[in-house]
Write a protein that holds these residues in place. Structure first.
Motif, short mmCIF file in Angstrom:
data_model
loop_
_atom_site.label_atom_id
_atom_site.label_comp_id
_atom_site.label_asym_id
_atom_site.label_seq_id
_atom_site.Cartn_x
_atom_site.Cartn_y
_atom_site.Cartn_z
N ILE A 187 -7.37 3.96 -2.91
CA ILE A 187 -6.63 2.92 -2.17
C ILE A 187 -6.62 3.10 -0.65
O ILE A 187 -6.06 2.27 0.06
N CYS A 188 -7.22 4.18 -0.11
CA CYS A 188 -7.18 4.43 1.35
C CYS A 188 -8.57 4.62 1.94
O CYS A 188 -8.74 5.37 2.92
N LYS A 232 0.83 -1.21 0.00
CA LYS A 232 0.00 0.00 0.00
C LYS A 232 0.86 1.25 0.00
O LYS A 232 0.57 2.23 -0.69
N GLN A 291 2.08 1.83 -3.44
CA GLN A 291 1.04 2.37 -4.31
C GLN A 291 0.86 3.87 -4.09
O GLN A 291 0.71 4.64 -5.05
#
Length: 850
Positions: A37-38, A16, A19
């Motif tokens: 992505i969060c 992560k 990314q």
């Protein structure tokens, strides 16, 4: 960092975090990265960025990290840089979207303000521009569930010593008052304090005029100062006050335009030391990142002065962390000077003495006064004791009533300190009364101050004084207390050089539990400083002038020295003070602490008997006193102790021949109450009869008063005596209703009846005055002959003023003897019986004693 190292670190990044890095380098917006992505959290994006700075060794707080990170990858892995970032990077110009604070408040120059990434990361889009406004950010943080819950968890409940459950702070908090002029900054001399002491209420004992200083509500002072340091003694309520400010701010009742951040400096220092990074900025950022704001916005809040920073317990920071913490607070409070700061610190500690570098306004928490003590008790007996409101208020009313009785003055004195007031409430709750022998209460209070309070809060102080066992601390403090107490000064003040010499001497006399000498190598100046810092038992009242924090504690330590001294003549040195009122508490506490009080009682009895002159007059008086008491006890079968009966007749007789004593009658009869557990001494017995007779004899000296008094029905038990006294009353001429003079009789008064009445009143007055001038003395002697014949009361002792003074002193000393007898926990039955048998009877030197 070279390209090979960059690639190596990059390859090892968690998925992560990698990314996030790739999308930042590609020029994507923070909002888009968060959404993709969060889980929509921009704070999570920021947390990943902060970890990336550490991974790639961007550690300097003053370095603008994000531009540096992008520039690093532009050199080492240029294939990862997207178009949005490549337009804004060159060797001479930093990128504009920097998420860190720039030093000095000077904004960075914008390399390419037209890029989409610049607008998204640094300036925000047009529709989002309002989100970076300080007011919007404040409301976002204040309304965030995490922040509300965190402040409530930190400050919403109070743990009270020896109470098993936490208490909601709103249910126990009492308004704190502060002194804006610190007593320790005063330049008064001991002579100044003596002059002041003569002008103040002596019931305050060691007040020293502090109550005359203006006491200001602490919350008002906090509202009016950007940088405030709250100083105070141990257990004075500093942390509770800070908790209250945080909760009030959190609830929007105080400084609602600010974001409260509560920091326990002890734990901050421990965490910072482990991370080798004493940064309040990082600490605050870590807290606020949980509230959907990121670092740039936190910097916006700080630079606009929208944070309320509450720093608790500067004195609790461990010595090895002290310099770093003080330096960081100084730097942070000056750099972010628009914010509001409140720091708490125990007065006279090392860090408190170095507080001047912080440039804070200083105040000192004032002791509780009567209205605060009463308000605290009402809350305590409801919230802490877990009573119903009615039951709690009823118990509080009883607590307050008994606390303010004269016999509990020493406990009331301690109640000005909240931590000791809590102790008094705990003790009272258990037995609905205060102990008649309070030494154990004082011992418990001292244990709290000497080690339990710091132990409960896991505070480690300096090693100089902490190594001494509690026994040796008590030995040294008792040495200081006794010597300064014996100096004879009512206000018990001493200068620094004198107290240091006493401490130095005391350190040479320490012993272990087996009374073997203990060798210590301590500096007296350092020990004095440690006592003042750690225990708060010695207080600097003015520059270089000290006293004990409470006179009660000085009296206790003085008594402790007499009770534990190995000197053979120690108790003899104590009893010479038996007629000095200021030594009263020392006597009572010594009798209570001693493992055996027999020797003290013997010496006190001998000293008491020395007060009375052994001559024929005095012998005659005490012979009568004993015979009269025996007669009442045996013939009239009064159930009280002989010593009690003797004390009652002594009090009546002294009152009769000294009219000034009537004001002290309640005090005189306390001796009888101390000997006998009863609410009254009457029940139609000989004591009642003699009380009426004594009253008649006293007021016979004022025949105008006695003429209008009716005799008590109890005299019906002695009809012959009642008849004689009634006859003596009737012999007093009729007394006019008002004083009449010739000027008051109207010569030309038309109303002849009124004139006749006035003349009659005048005749009554003339008749009474003639009787008083010619026959009163004979009549009064007849009164005494009658009362002596029937009740053996009314003798004329022909005492001089010197003898009367001796009898007063003798009675007061005997009262102290009885009180010591009652307070002693360890007194043999033989000694107790002998004291009661000879009470108020000077022992004949030829008669056997103990």
């Amino acid at each position: 960092m070279d390209a090979k190292t960059v690639r190596k670190i990059f390859d090892k990044l968690p998925p992560k975090r990698k990314q996030v890095l790739l999308r930042v380098l590609a020029g994507e917006s923070k909002a888009k990265i968060a959404l993709d992505i969060c889980d929509g959290s921009e704070g999570a994006v920021q947390q990943n960025l902060r970890q990336l700075y550490k991974d790639f060794q961007f550690q300097d707080e003053r370095e603008r990290k994000l531009p540096g990170l992008i520039a690093l990858f532009a050199q080492s892995m240029p294939e990862l840089i997207g178009a949005g970032n490549s337009q804004g990077i060159n060797e001479s110009q930093p990128s504009v979207y920097d998420d860190e604070t720039w030093v000095g408040g000077e904004e960075p120059k914008i390399a390419n303000p037209s890029t989409s990434v610049d607008r998204e990361w640094k300036l925000g889009s047009v529709e989002d521009a309002s989100e970076d406004h300080p007011d919007v950010l404040v409301q976002r943080v204040r309304s965030h569930p995490y922040h509300t819950a965190k402040i409530k968890d930190q400050c919403g409940q109070l743990r009270i010593l020896d109470v098993e459950w936490p208490v909601e702070i709103d249910n126990i908090y009492i308004e704190v008052k502060v002194l804006e002029k610190l007593p320790s900054n005063s330049r008064k001399t001991i002579s100044d304090f003596r002059a002041l002491n003569s002008a103040i209420d002596k019931s305050d004992r060691l007040d020293l005029g502090i109550s005359q200083q203006e006491r200001v509500p602490g919350i008002e002072v906090a509202a009016n100062n950007l940088k405030l340091m709250v100083l105070g003694k141990q257990g004075s309520g500093k942390t509770t006050f800070l908790n209250h400010l945080a909760i009030q701010c959190n609830q929007g009742r105080f400084q609602s335009q600010l974001i409260p951040i509560f920091i326990e400096l002890k734990y901050f220092a421990m965490i910072a030391r482990d991370k080798c990074n004493f940064s309040l900025l990082n600490y605050i950022i870590d807290e606020l990142l949980n509230c959907d704001v990121w670092e740039e916005q936190i910097n916006t809040l700080l630079f606009n002065g929208r944070v309320f920073i509450l720093l608790d317990g500067l004195d609790e920071v461990e010595p090895e962390n002290a310099d770093a913490v003080l330096t960081e607070i100084s730097y942070f409070s000056q750099h972010y000077f628009r914010n509001k700061f409140v720091i708490t610190c125990r007065i006279a500690t090392q860090l408190a003495n170095r507080r001047f570098s912080l440039k804070f306004t200083e105040v000192e928490v004032a002791d509780f006064k009567s209205e605060q003590i009463q308000a605290f008790a009402k809350k305590w007996f409801v919230a802490v004791a877990k009573n119903s409101i009615d039951q709690g208020l009823s118990q509080a009313a009883e607590f307050i009533k008994k606390l303010y009785l004269s016999e509990h003055q020493s406990i009331l004195e301690l109640a000005g300190t909240p931590i000791l007031l809590n102790l008094a409430c705990l003790v009272f709750q258990e037995k609905t009364n205060f102990p008649s022998t309070p030494a154990k209460l004082y011992e418990e209070g001292l244990d709290i101050l000497l080690f339990r309070w710091d132990e409960a809060k896991n505070i480690k102080r300096d090693e100089i004084y902490r190594k001494l066992p509690v026994r040796n601390k008590k030995q040294m403090l008792s040495h200081v207390a006794a010597i300064t107490f014996e100096l004879g000064d009512e206000i018990k003040l001493f200068e620094r050089d004198i107290i240091e010499k006493i401490i130095a001497d005391g350190l040479t006399k320490l012993t272990d539990e087996k009374n073997a000498p203990v060798q210590v190598q301590l500096d007296s100046e350092a020990v004095l400083k440690s006592i003042a810092e750690q225990d708060g038992l010695l207080v600097e009242r003015a520059r270089g002038i000290y006293s004990f924090s409470h006179l009660t504690f000085q009296e206790y330590f003085t008594a402790w020295r007499f009770a534990n001294s190995l000197e053979p003549q120690c108790l003899e040195k104590l009893v010479v003070h038996i007629n000095e009122q200021r030594w009263r508490e020392v006597f009572l506490l010594t009798a209570e602490i001693l493992p055996s009080a027999d020797e003290l009682m013997r010496l006190m009895k001998e000293q008491v008997d020395r007060i009375i002159t052994k001559d024929e007059k005095m012998q005659h008086f005490f012979t009568w006193l004993n015979e009269k008491s025996l007669s009442v006890k045996n013939q009239d079968q009064v159930s009280f102790k002989l010593a009690t009966v003797r004390s009652l007749y002594f009090a009546h007789e002294v009152d009769r021949f000294s009219n000034t004593m009537r004001e002290r009658m309640p005090h005189l009869f306390k001796c009888a109450y101390a000997l006998e557990q009863t609410v009254h001494f009457g029940s139609n017995n000989a004591l009642d009869i003699d009380s009426v007779v004594d009253f008649f004899v006293v007021y016979a000296g004022k025949p105008k008063d006695i003429r209008f008094c009716s005799l008590d029905d109890v005299l019906k038990l002695k009809p012959d005596l009642q008849q004689k006294l009634e006859q003596l009353k009737d012999e007093i001429p009729e007394i006019p209703s008002d004083q009449i003079s010739d000027d008051e009789i109207p010569d030309n008064q038309k109303n002849q009846e009124e004139k006749k009445k006035a003349n009659e009143e005048k005749e009554k007055l003339e008749k009474f005055n003639n009787w008083f001038e010619n026959d009163f003395y004979k009549w009064y002697e007849q009164v005494k002959r009658v009362t002596i014949k029937y009740r053996n009361i009314g003798h004329n002792w022909h005492f001089t003023e010197e003898y009367k003074s001796q009898l007063r002193q003798y009675y007061d000393a005997n009262k102290l003897l009885v009180d010591c007898l009652n307070s002693s926990r360890n007194l043999s039955p033989t000694t107790r019986a002998h004291l009661e048998e000879t009470f108020l009877l000077p022992i004949d030197p030829a008669s056997p004693t103990f």
